[in-house]
Design an enzyme around this catalytic site. Structure first.
Site, PDB file in Angstrom:
ATOM      1  N   THR A  50       0.818  -1.212   0.000  1.00 26.76           N
ATOM      2  CA  THR A  50       0.000   0.000   0.000  1.00 26.76           C
ATOM      3  C   THR A  50       0.847   1.256   0.000  1.00 26.76           C
ATOM      4  OG1 THR A  50      -1.806  -1.048   1.169  1.00 26.76           O
ATOM      5  CG2 THR A  50      -1.597   1.321   1.461  1.00 26.76           C
ATOM      6  N   GLY A  83      -4.398  -5.279   6.913  1.00 24.93           N
ATOM      7  CA  GLY A  83      -5.481  -4.335   7.149  1.00 24.93           C
ATOM      8  C   GLY A  83      -6.403  -4.715   8.293  1.00 24.93           C
ATOM      9  N   THR A  88       0.290   0.700   6.572  1.00 23.16           N
ATOM     10  CA  THR A  88       0.413  -0.335   5.557  1.00 23.16           C
ATOM     11  C   THR A  88       0.503  -1.679   6.267  1.00 23.16           C
ATOM     12  OG1 THR A  88       1.740  -1.133   3.685  1.00 23.16           O
ATOM     13  CG2 THR A  88       2.948  -0.071   5.456  1.00 23.16           C
ATOM     14  N   GLY A  89       0.214  -2.750   5.543  1.00 23.45           N
ATOM     15  CA  GLY A  89       0.303  -4.079   6.141  1.00 23.45           C
ATOM     16  C   GLY A  89      -1.057  -4.726   6.305  1.00 23.45           C
ATOM     17  N   ARG A 123     -13.405  -8.518  -0.203  1.00 21.23           N
ATOM     18  CA  ARG A 123     -12.646  -8.153   1.008  1.00 21.23           C
ATOM     19  C   ARG A 123     -12.106  -6.725   0.875  1.00 21.23           C
ATOM     20  NH1 ARG A 123      -7.226  -6.227   2.166  1.00 21.23           N
ATOM     21  NH2 ARG A 123      -6.720  -6.838   4.271  1.00 21.23           N
ATOM     22  N   VAL A 124     -12.255  -5.957   1.919  1.00 24.31           N
ATOM     23  CA  VAL A 124     -11.697  -4.607   1.962  1.00 24.31           C
ATOM     24  C   VAL A 124     -10.826  -4.508   3.211  1.00 24.31           C
ATOM     25  CG1 VAL A 124     -12.277  -2.165   2.267  1.00 24.31           C
ATOM     26  CG2 VAL A 124     -13.621  -3.565   0.693  1.00 24.31           C
ATOM     27  N   GLY A 125      -9.658  -3.895   3.070  1.00 29.60           N
ATOM     28  CA  GLY A 125      -8.755  -3.741   4.211  1.00 29.60           C
ATOM     29  C   GLY A 125      -8.900  -2.380   4.865  1.00 29.60           C
ATOM     30  N   ASP A 126      -7.838  -1.945   5.494  1.00 25.14           N
ATOM     31  CA  ASP A 126      -7.847  -0.673   6.238  1.00 25.14           C
ATOM     32  C   ASP A 126      -7.701   0.549   5.331  1.00 25.14           C
ATOM     33  OD1 ASP A 126      -5.224  -1.646   5.633  1.00 25.14           O
ATOM     34  OD2 ASP A 126      -4.388  -0.088   6.915  1.00 25.14           O
TER      35      ASP A 126
HETATM   36  N1  ASP Z   1      -3.210  -2.524   4.097  1.00 19.92           N
HETATM   37  C1  ASP Z   1      -3.533  -3.189   2.875  1.00 19.92           C
HETATM   38  C2  ASP Z   1      -4.737  -4.057   3.061  1.00 19.92           C
HETATM   39  O1  ASP Z   1      -4.892  -4.676   4.097  1.00 19.92           O
HETATM   40  C3  ASP Z   1      -2.456  -4.037   2.307  1.00 19.92           C
HETATM   41  C4  ASP Z   1      -1.050  -3.569   2.360  1.00 19.92           C
HETATM   42  O2  ASP Z   1      -0.708  -2.553   2.944  1.00 19.92           O
HETATM   43  O3  ASP Z   1      -0.222  -4.250   1.795  1.00 19.92           O
HETATM   44  O4  ASP Z   1      -5.497  -4.167   2.125  1.00 19.92           O
END
Ligand code: ASP
Length: 341
Positions: free
Chosen positions: A200, A254, A251-252, A228-231
């Site tokens: 991200t 979510g 990032t990471g 699916r939706v993340g943060d």
């Molecule tokens: N934060 C993002 C998600 O969970 C993914 C990412 O940062 O790699 O969709």
């Protein structure tokens, strides 16, 4: 009005012991500053820096940063990113300015610049978030072209490889974020053609008028469940800006960020007087200490920027880096410290 309130807070801090931490930390602002997640942030920062030094608002600078990175083919941002497990690329993005104006899109397909659609949601609708086909229809109405929906050659290859086992492992791959991956569904951070294969992209910026804004854009976790939706498109989770306190982007994994309303949490730690780095560290500690064993299996990274131009970062795992640009140095990639070694 925002400026004079900030000045009032500073002045009253001088006389009140309870706020003395804030008073001690006061330093003349360094302007402008831009901070982005990952080493691919060099692309985002370069564009944002040109905008900021030309006197543009932080909001314009972060949107331009998002557009620049959405134009690059990579695993994790824009239409060139990895698809969901049904083979479709779905994009999430959000944007927030110094007056707490917000806009967001999620589960958006076949539109090249989700960050700009998020800005249109913010400016052209009475709402703050549009998803799926509604977001796509709105984007088309606003003049964004409908793209083909074909996977990029890199994403097709990675998806085909993933299909061989179709293993559903909804974890952001730690080896990849540590730069150790040998390929497979989670490819290394740079592709053989030199393009980035990153996570991200989040950018936070402080402009020459001392105002903060931020944006976040992603194709999310590769091979996720459809829908699916993340943060990243969620204000308060993936991104939060309080012009008097700070801006934070994540990032990471979510799901873990949403669970603690990550970006808002870190901003609140800054409101308590912590520096950007200390606040990021405390946010990561909050995530990890919920279940330290489980936390060994995922990555989350926070970056934060204060209204005086101080920045910092912290991550769960080693391997997270971020890019900074400020008057003395531009496009510098810094390694974040982490909870686990
Ligand atoms: N934060 C993002 C998600 O969970 C993914 C990412 O940062 O790699 O969709």
């Amino acid at each position: 009005m925002i400026k004079s309130r900030r000045r009032f807070i500073r002045n009253s801090a001088l006389g009140l012991p309870v706020l003395s931490l804030k008073a001690k930390r006061f330093r003349p602002p360094i302007l402008p500053v831009v901070v982005s997640t990952w080493d691919s942030g060099t692309i985002a920062n370069e564009t944002a820096w040109s905008a900021l030094t030309a006197g543009e608002k932080a909001l314009d600078a972060v949107e331009k940063a998002g557009i620049a990175i959405e134009d690059v083919v990579s695993c994790c941002v824009g239409l060139g990113g990895n698809p969901d497990r049904d083979g479709f690329v779905t994009l999430d993005a959000c944007i927030m300015d110094e007056e707490a104006n917000i806009g967001s899109v999620a589960f958006l397909e076949r539109i090249k610049h989700p960050v700009s659609v998020a800005r249109k949601v913010m400016e052209e609708t009475p709402h703050v978030m549009l998803v799926g086909i509604g977001a796509q229809n709105f984007a088309i109405q606003q003049g964004f072209p409908l793209e083909s929906g074909e996977l990029s050659p890199a994403a097709r290859k990675t998806y085909e490889k993933w299909l061989e086992k179709s293993e559903y492992n909804p974890r952001i791959n730690i080896e990849r974020t540590q730069g150790k991956s040998k390929g497979g569904p989670f490819a290394p951070s740079r592709l053989p053609d030199g393009s980035f294969n990153h996570d991200t992209m989040g950018t936070i910026a402080l402009d020459q008028s001392g105002n903060l804004s931020g944006m976040c854009t992603t194709s999310g976790m590769g091979f996720k469940m459809r829908g699916r939706v993340g943060d990243s498109p969620i204000i308060g989770a993936g991104l939060f800006v309080d012009n008097e306190v700070g801006a934070v982007v994540c990032t990471g994994q979510g799901e873990e960020v949403i669970r603690v309303a990550g970006a808002h949490l870190v901003v609140e730690f800054m409101r308590d007087g912590l520096s950007p780095k200390e606040a990021c560290m405390k946010g990561i500690e909050r995530i990890v200490t919920r279940d330290t064993e489980r936390a060994k299996d995922f990555q989350v990274g926070f970056i934060a920027l204060s209204p005086t131009g101080e920045y910092g970062a912290f991550a769960v795992q080693k391997g997270f880096n971020y890019t900074i640009s400020e008057p003395d140095q531009q496009g510098i990639v810094l390694d974040s410290e982490s909870y686990f070694d």
